[in-house]
Design an enzyme around this catalytic site. Structure first.
Site, short mmCIF file in Angstrom:
data_model
loop_
_atom_site.label_atom_id
_atom_site.label_comp_id
_atom_site.label_asym_id
_atom_site.label_seq_id
_atom_site.Cartn_x
_atom_site.Cartn_y
_atom_site.Cartn_z
N ALA A 16 4.15 4.78 2.24
CA ALA A 16 4.47 5.58 1.06
C ALA A 16 5.79 5.15 0.44
CB ALA A 16 4.53 7.06 1.44
N SER A 73 3.91 10.56 11.67
CA SER A 73 3.02 9.56 11.07
C SER A 73 3.85 8.48 10.37
CB SER A 73 2.07 10.25 10.07
OG SER A 73 1.37 11.29 10.70
N GLY A 131 3.66 5.21 10.20
CA GLY A 131 2.98 4.18 9.43
C GLY A 131 2.65 4.63 8.02
N ASP A 132 2.15 5.85 7.90
CA ASP A 132 1.85 6.39 6.57
C ASP A 132 3.11 6.54 5.73
OD1 ASP A 132 -1.13 7.26 6.58
OD2 ASP A 132 -0.38 7.99 8.49
N THR A 133 4.17 7.04 6.35
CA THR A 133 5.39 7.29 5.61
C THR A 133 6.04 5.99 5.17
OG1 THR A 133 5.72 9.31 6.89
CG2 THR A 133 7.60 8.47 5.68
#
Length: 409
Positions: free
Chosen positions: A181, A174, A176-178
């Site tokens: 973050a 993932s 994009g999420d990381t």
């Protein structure tokens, strides 16, 4: 592997920093986990019952995802039903005593609970609020549901992945999420630095698609200046040569990056092509890019006669950057990973052990570390509520009404 003690005192660089985590799954919790790894006291708010859905994602051990043991290590869990006014008041009290609040709900969700940043900052002007969402808190797309996979496409990454002319593929994690973050963590650290001067908090607005777009290098200026629309290029690195994955005799691939001028000459020496090393047209990157197919064919012909191990040994001896494609089995057995402390072994509550990634980045005096295992749902509800002044009687009444939940018996 290194074994870590559980629930040891925090001595990291962020020791004493109080973080309130609201949200679930990946982006917000990953940001909070990064802070927790380096000493922050992270209190995670979860809904009673199932808790964060990540607890049940992918492969489960004793009913809980092993991913959970990475994503939520070093955190404390409080189970609150945020639909309840009393739970919302608990969040206000926690936020009033926190340094940082992290949330990754859809825009407007906090406001719907009466927990918008404006009201929280009024009660605690020094609070730093990180808001992570698919499209950001403003703009025409703000209310759309946004997951990392969509953000990766909108940010331009998906169009560049895979083989030319084939369906664009996703990165296997993932990303994009990381990325969002990590941008959020950078924002928090910058806001903390500024707060030392002003004494004031602020809101950090991170959009998943923007975090992806931010790493797209020359994509936009090349389009603006030349009308170029960069696309998928397989294992090659467009505009930089030679840099590719080359098939070896044993069916594996050697990744070779020979794109520096002096590196290129050494590489040609290794593969027995002094004619290419001495060719003036290939003395710089522009010339090599114009003849990249010829160079790839020459390197590929050399690797085809050698195993991956043989090819890499020869390239390493000549100081040419090269490597193999690692599986997780390769990672788990690699001595460099072990020497760098990147394979941590933690002891679970049932006495078994579990390998988890180590701590990044490496700080010489105040490194990150494992203080406690990922919590069960509501494991720390009683302790955290007592810290903000609730009595055992009050906590028991809130549990009876289903407003909060504690650790399962």
């Amino acid at each position: 592997m290194k074994k870590n003690s559980d629930d040891s005192p925090s001595t990291g660089p962020l020791a004493g920093l109080k973080v309130l985590e609201m949200g679930q799954l990946i982006a917000g919790p990953f940001a909070a986990r990064t802070l927790a790894d380096f000493g922050a006291d992270v209190v995670k708010i979860e809904p009673p019952g199932m808790g964060d859905p990540l607890r049940k994602w992918r492969m489960l051990k004793d009913g809980t995802s092993v991913w959970w043991q990475v994503q939520s290590r070093n955190k404390r869990s409080v189970a609150l039903d945020l639909r309840e006014p009393d739970a919302q008041e608990i969040v206000r009290r926690l936020a009033a005593e926190s340094d940082v609040l992290i949330e990754n709900f859809r825009p407007g969700a906090l406001e719907g609970w009466g927990l918008g940043p404006e009201s929280l900052l009024e009660a605690n002007p020094a609070l730093i609020v990180l808001r992570v969402s698919g499209y950001g808190q403003t703009g025409p797309y703000r209310d759309r549901p946004g997951f990392g996979v969509v953000a990766e496409a909108m940010g331009g990454l998906r169009h560049l992945t895979g083989e030319p002319g084939r369906v664009p593929v996703r990165v296997g994690v993932s990303i994009g999420d990381t990325l969002a973050a990590l941008h959020g963590v950078i924002g928090i650290l910058m806001a903390l630095q500024e707060r030392q001067r002003s004494g004031r908090g602020q809101v950090i607005d991170v959009a998943l698609y923007e975090a992806v777009f931010n790493i797209m290098e020359s994509l936009l200026p090349e389009h603006d200046a030349f009308g170029a629309v960069r696309g998928a290029a397989g294992s090659a690195l467009p505009g930089i040569a030679p840099s590719n994955a080359y098939l070896c005799a044993d069916g594996g691939y050697a990744l070779v990056a020979g794109n520096g001028d002096s590196i290129f000459r050494r590489l040609m020496g290794v593969i027995g092509r002094p004619d290419l090393a001495d060719d003036p047209q290939l003395a710089d990157n522009a010339g090599r890019v114009a003849r990249v197919a010829e160079l790839d064919a020459a390197i590929g012909a050399w690797t085809a006669g050698r195993s991956v191990t043989e090819a890499l040994a020869a390239l390493d001896a000549a100081s040419v950057p090269a490597g193999r494609i690692y599986t997780v089995a390769d990672i788990a057995a690699d001595p460099h990973y072990q020497a760098r402390g990147m394979l941590e072994e933690v002891r679970m509550d049932d006495g078994s052990t579990l390998a988890v990634p180590g701590f990044v980045p490496k700080l010489s005096r105040t490194p990150g570390g494992h203080r406690r295992n990922a919590p069960t749902i509501g494991q720390d509800t009683d302790a955290v509520l007592a810290e903000i002044g609730l009595t055992p009687t009050q906590i028991a009444e809130l549990k009876r009404r289903g407003v909060v939940a504690g650790r399962a018996a």
